[in-house]
Write an enzyme that holds these catalytic residues in place. Structure first.
Site, PDB file in Angstrom:
ATOM      1  N   GLU A 226       7.991  -3.819 -10.530  1.00  0.00           N
ATOM      2  CA  GLU A 226       7.118  -4.602 -11.425  1.00  0.00           C
ATOM      3  C   GLU A 226       5.881  -3.737 -11.655  1.00  0.00           C
ATOM      4  O   GLU A 226       4.976  -3.711 -10.813  1.00  0.00           O
ATOM      5  CB  GLU A 226       6.717  -5.927 -10.749  1.00  0.00           C
ATOM      6  CG  GLU A 226       7.862  -6.881 -10.502  1.00  0.00           C
ATOM      7  CD  GLU A 226       8.341  -7.577 -11.769  1.00  0.00           C
ATOM      8  OE1 GLU A 226       7.764  -7.346 -12.846  1.00  0.00           O
ATOM      9  OE2 GLU A 226       9.312  -8.347 -11.682  1.00  0.00           O
ATOM     10  N   CYS A 260      -1.442  -7.260 -15.154  1.00  0.00           N
ATOM     11  CA  CYS A 260      -0.410  -6.441 -15.798  1.00  0.00           C
ATOM     12  C   CYS A 260      -0.048  -7.025 -17.160  1.00  0.00           C
ATOM     13  O   CYS A 260       0.249  -6.301 -18.098  1.00  0.00           O
ATOM     14  CB  CYS A 260       0.816  -6.347 -14.905  1.00  0.00           C
ATOM     15  SG  CYS A 260       1.439  -7.942 -14.386  1.00  0.00           S
TER      16      CYS A 260
HETATM   17  P1  NAP Z   1      -1.214   0.932  -7.225  1.00  0.00           P
HETATM   18  O1  NAP Z   1      -2.340   1.842  -6.992  1.00  0.00           O
HETATM   19  O2  NAP Z   1       0.039   1.471  -7.752  1.00  0.00           O
HETATM   20  O3  NAP Z   1      -0.955   0.202  -5.821  1.00  0.00           O
HETATM   21  C1  NAP Z   1       0.036  -0.788  -5.665  1.00  0.00           C
HETATM   22  C2  NAP Z   1       0.618  -0.679  -4.268  1.00  0.00           C
HETATM   23  O4  NAP Z   1       1.349   0.547  -4.175  1.00  0.00           O
HETATM   24  C3  NAP Z   1      -0.433  -0.615  -3.159  1.00  0.00           C
HETATM   25  O5  NAP Z   1       0.045  -1.297  -2.037  1.00  0.00           O
HETATM   26  C4  NAP Z   1      -0.568   0.870  -2.897  1.00  0.00           C
HETATM   27  O6  NAP Z   1      -1.019   1.170  -1.605  1.00  0.00           O
HETATM   28  C5  NAP Z   1       0.875   1.326  -3.081  1.00  0.00           C
HETATM   29  N1  NAP Z   1       0.993   2.722  -3.465  1.00  0.00           N
HETATM   30  C6  NAP Z   1       0.123   3.492  -4.154  1.00  0.00           C
HETATM   31  N2  NAP Z   1       0.637   4.721  -4.346  1.00  0.00           N
HETATM   32  C7  NAP Z   1       1.860   4.725  -3.762  1.00  0.00           C
HETATM   33  C8  NAP Z   1       2.877   5.695  -3.619  1.00  0.00           C
HETATM   34  N3  NAP Z   1       2.762   6.920  -4.136  1.00  0.00           N
HETATM   35  N4  NAP Z   1       4.003   5.362  -2.967  1.00  0.00           N
HETATM   36  C9  NAP Z   1       4.146   4.123  -2.466  1.00  0.00           C
HETATM   37  N5  NAP Z   1       3.219   3.160  -2.556  1.00  0.00           N
HETATM   38  C10 NAP Z   1       2.090   3.450  -3.208  1.00  0.00           C
HETATM   39  O7  NAP Z   1      -1.588  -0.253  -8.182  1.00  0.00           O
HETATM   40  P2  NAP Z   1      -2.847  -1.199  -8.109  1.00  0.00           P
HETATM   41  O8  NAP Z   1      -4.028  -0.431  -8.614  1.00  0.00           O
HETATM   42  O9  NAP Z   1      -2.952  -1.841  -6.762  1.00  0.00           O
HETATM   43  O10 NAP Z   1      -2.415  -2.349  -9.145  1.00  0.00           O
HETATM   44  C11 NAP Z   1      -2.568  -2.237 -10.499  1.00  0.00           C
HETATM   45  C12 NAP Z   1      -1.273  -1.878 -11.190  1.00  0.00           C
HETATM   46  O11 NAP Z   1      -0.272  -2.839 -10.863  1.00  0.00           O
HETATM   47  C13 NAP Z   1      -1.409  -1.935 -12.696  1.00  0.00           C
HETATM   48  O12 NAP Z   1      -0.742  -0.852 -13.274  1.00  0.00           O
HETATM   49  C14 NAP Z   1      -0.719  -3.245 -13.053  1.00  0.00           C
HETATM   50  O13 NAP Z   1      -0.261  -3.308 -14.373  1.00  0.00           O
HETATM   51  C15 NAP Z   1       0.368  -3.294 -12.051  1.00  0.00           C
HETATM   52  N6  NAP Z   1       0.853  -4.667 -11.867  1.00  0.00           N
HETATM   53  C16 NAP Z   1       2.091  -4.988 -12.319  1.00  0.00           C
HETATM   54  C17 NAP Z   1       2.576  -6.283 -12.203  1.00  0.00           C
HETATM   55  C18 NAP Z   1       3.935  -6.661 -12.712  1.00  0.00           C
HETATM   56  O14 NAP Z   1       4.432  -7.720 -12.333  1.00  0.00           O
HETATM   57  N7  NAP Z   1       4.581  -5.888 -13.548  1.00  0.00           N
HETATM   58  C19 NAP Z   1       1.778  -7.262 -11.613  1.00  0.00           C
HETATM   59  C20 NAP Z   1       0.520  -6.897 -11.154  1.00  0.00           C
HETATM   60  C21 NAP Z   1       0.074  -5.587 -11.271  1.00  0.00           C
HETATM   61  P3  NAP Z   1      -2.535   1.656  -1.321  1.00  0.00           P
HETATM   62  O15 NAP Z   1      -3.435   0.558  -1.765  1.00  0.00           O
HETATM   63  O16 NAP Z   1      -2.542   1.856   0.135  1.00  0.00           O
HETATM   64  O17 NAP Z   1      -2.717   2.902  -2.141  1.00  0.00           O
END
Ligand code: NAP
Length: 453
Positions: A226, A260
């Site tokens: 997602e 998102c």
């Molecule tokens: P993010 O930086 O990608 O982090 C999301 C999760 O992934 C966190 O737990 C993070 O851990 C972990 N993570 C980061 N880099 C990683 C890697 N290389 N390998 C494995 N895990 C990793 O995203 P965010 O800033 O928290 O959230 C915003 C994003 O989420 C936006 O792009 C938004 O559109 C998307 N989103 C999508 C949905 C949907 O349903 N499609 C819903 C909500 C949000 P750490 O915090 O420890 O880095």
């Protein structure tokens, strides 16, 4: 690992990441728990999920306060998020038994049927933007189905992560049906590789999703992704422009722009573009933004200062490429908080960050379309395919256009939202797989055929 209040930049609490021994012990306990949990009758699982809903509601104000402090969510939105979580628990408690019942299929067998069986411990990598909702919408259906959950939450919301684990305990779930691990994103590949983990779901950025999908592919584990979005909202010449501007503004500013499925690109027919811009500007001027603990504010700070700075860079690069600022677009360098003002960019075109990338904050990008056909082309000209909306007074036309939009969901004359009864997810770089409804419930099940001669 620490929680920092984005309102004032103060450290709320440092957290010691869990070490290898703790991780190993948690995974082993989850594996053992799964063996007994999968045998617990559905009626008993339903009872516990209903009890979780009660616990969520009982702690609503406190949990909303925790979100306000850890990631800046305005209190009213935090309370609504907890209410939505409680509703999802009740939905799966009520509907789960129906969705999980074996399906008889007529074949040449004397009896053949499909059985829905749990897989085991499922890893959930979750984001900070809806710290409770994202987790519950994974956990409620999976736990109802007999899986057990291991949460790796975003590092800036460790308080929320531990609070969710506590809620499961208070609701009477046996230990390790749901466990929180405080680990960084760097540990995720090792977790996916671990033989105890049977599948992984991630909600987060497209970058993190690619890394999880790569690890899942390498270790042959199923994954649900997602990811990000840049939802187009098409406003046609025959739309009720004032109403559309109200809905578009609301959608763009939900969760201080960090959703998102927030509206991100406003694709407006050239015949009503000026009218739409004026109406949206009037809506933006009504917004109260500031301290998320102050009930009059509907927009708070961004969740982290680095994310606010990244957003500002995207706005500046869009302006350098020719976009025009109608309101906002400046930051107070001396403010220790992570505030970004509600901002409108006009004259946005393909090739600009505001068109090509996800702007995860309160920034609206208005794009002019020549006509309906051009609007559809522009809407689909994106690496993302999460949600989309169409505004028109001709409902039949709206439905016809909905079929031509590349997205996981299309809303007509309404803002895109998740609803536990409807499947949720994306296509293209917004990910794959579905959450919610019975589609979400069945993602991490062994859909088993049983055939009796
Ligand atoms: P993010 O930086 O990608 O982090 C999301 C999760 O992934 C966190 O737990 C993070 O851990 C972990 N993570 C980061 N880099 C990683 C890697 N290389 N390998 C494995 N895990 C990793 O995203 P965010 O800033 O928290 O959230 C915003 C994003 O989420 C936006 O792009 C938004 O559109 C998307 N989103 C999508 C949905 C949907 O349903 N499609 C819903 C909500 C949000 P750490 O915090 O420890 O880095």
């Amino acid at each position: 690992m620490k929680s920092v209040n984005p309102h004032n930049g103060q450290v709320l609490r440092p957290y010691t990441p869990h070490d290898l021994n703790h991780i190993e012990a948690t995974l082993s306990a989850a594996k053992e728990r799964f063996e007994s949990w999968k045998l617990v009758p559905l009626s008993e699982r339903s009872r516990m999920l209903n009890s979780l809903a009660t616990q969520l509601r009982r702690n609503k104000s406190e949990l909303a306060m925790l979100m306000a402090d850890e990631m800046g969510k305005p209190l009213a939105e935090g309370e609504a998020e907890i209410e939505k979580c409680a509703g999802a628990c009740e939905f799966y408690a009520d509907e789960g038994p129906k969705y999980l019942a074996p399906e008889l299929v007529k074949t040449d067998a004397s009896k053949s049927w499909i059985s829905f069986e749990p897989l085991g411990p499922i890893l959930a990598v979750m984001p900070w933007n809806f710290p409770f909702w994202q987790v519950i919408r994974f956990a409620a259906p999976n736990i109802m189905a007999g899986n057990v959950g291991i949460l790796k939450h975003a590092s800036n919301v460790s308080g929320c992560s531990l609070a969710i684990e506590d809620l499961f305990t208070q609701a009477g779930f046996p230990k390790n049906v749901f466990s929180s691990l405080l680990v960084s994103g760097k540990e995720v590949e090792k977790l996916i590789a671990h033989p105890i983990i049977k599948a992984v779901t991630i909600t987060g950025s497209t970058l993190a999703g690619k890394s999880v999908a790569t690890a899942a592919g390498k270790h042959l584990k199923k994954c649900v992704l997602e990811l990000g979005g840049s939802d187009p909202y098409i406003v046609l010449a025959d739309a009720n422009v004032k109403k559309a501007a109200e809905i578009c503004t609301k959608s763009r500013l939900i969760n201080s722009g960090q959703s998102c499925i927030a509206a991100k690109r406003f694709i407006v027919d050239k015949l009503v573009r000026k009218e739409f811009e004026v109406a949206m500007l009037a809506e933006f001027k009504k917004i109260h933004w500031g301290n998320p603990r102050d009930p009059k504010n509907t927009v708070g700070p961004q969740a982290r200062q680095d994310l606010r700075d990244q957003l500002h860079e995207q706005v500046k690069r869009s302006v350098d490429a020719g976009a025009k600022l109608m309101i906002g677009g400046t930051i107070d360098e001396n403010d220790p908080g992570a505030y970004y003002p509600p901002t409108i960019l006009t004259d946005v075109e393909p090739g600009m960050p505001a068109f090509d990338e996800e702007l995860f904050g309160p920034v609206a990008a208005i794009i002019e379309a020549d006509d309906e056909k051009d609007a559809i082309l522009l809407a689909n000209q994106s690496i993302f395919g999460l949600g989309a909306a169409i505004f028109t007074e001709d409902v039949a036309k709206g439905e016809r256009i909905a079929a031509q939009i590349d997205a996981g969901s299309v809303f007509i004359n309404a803002l895109v939202k998740s609803d536990v009864r409807l499947p949720f997810g994306g296509i293209k770089e917004s990910g794959h797989g579905r959450e919610l409804s019975y589609y979400g419930l069945r993602e991490f099940l062994n859909i088993k055929t049983i055939y009796r001669a």
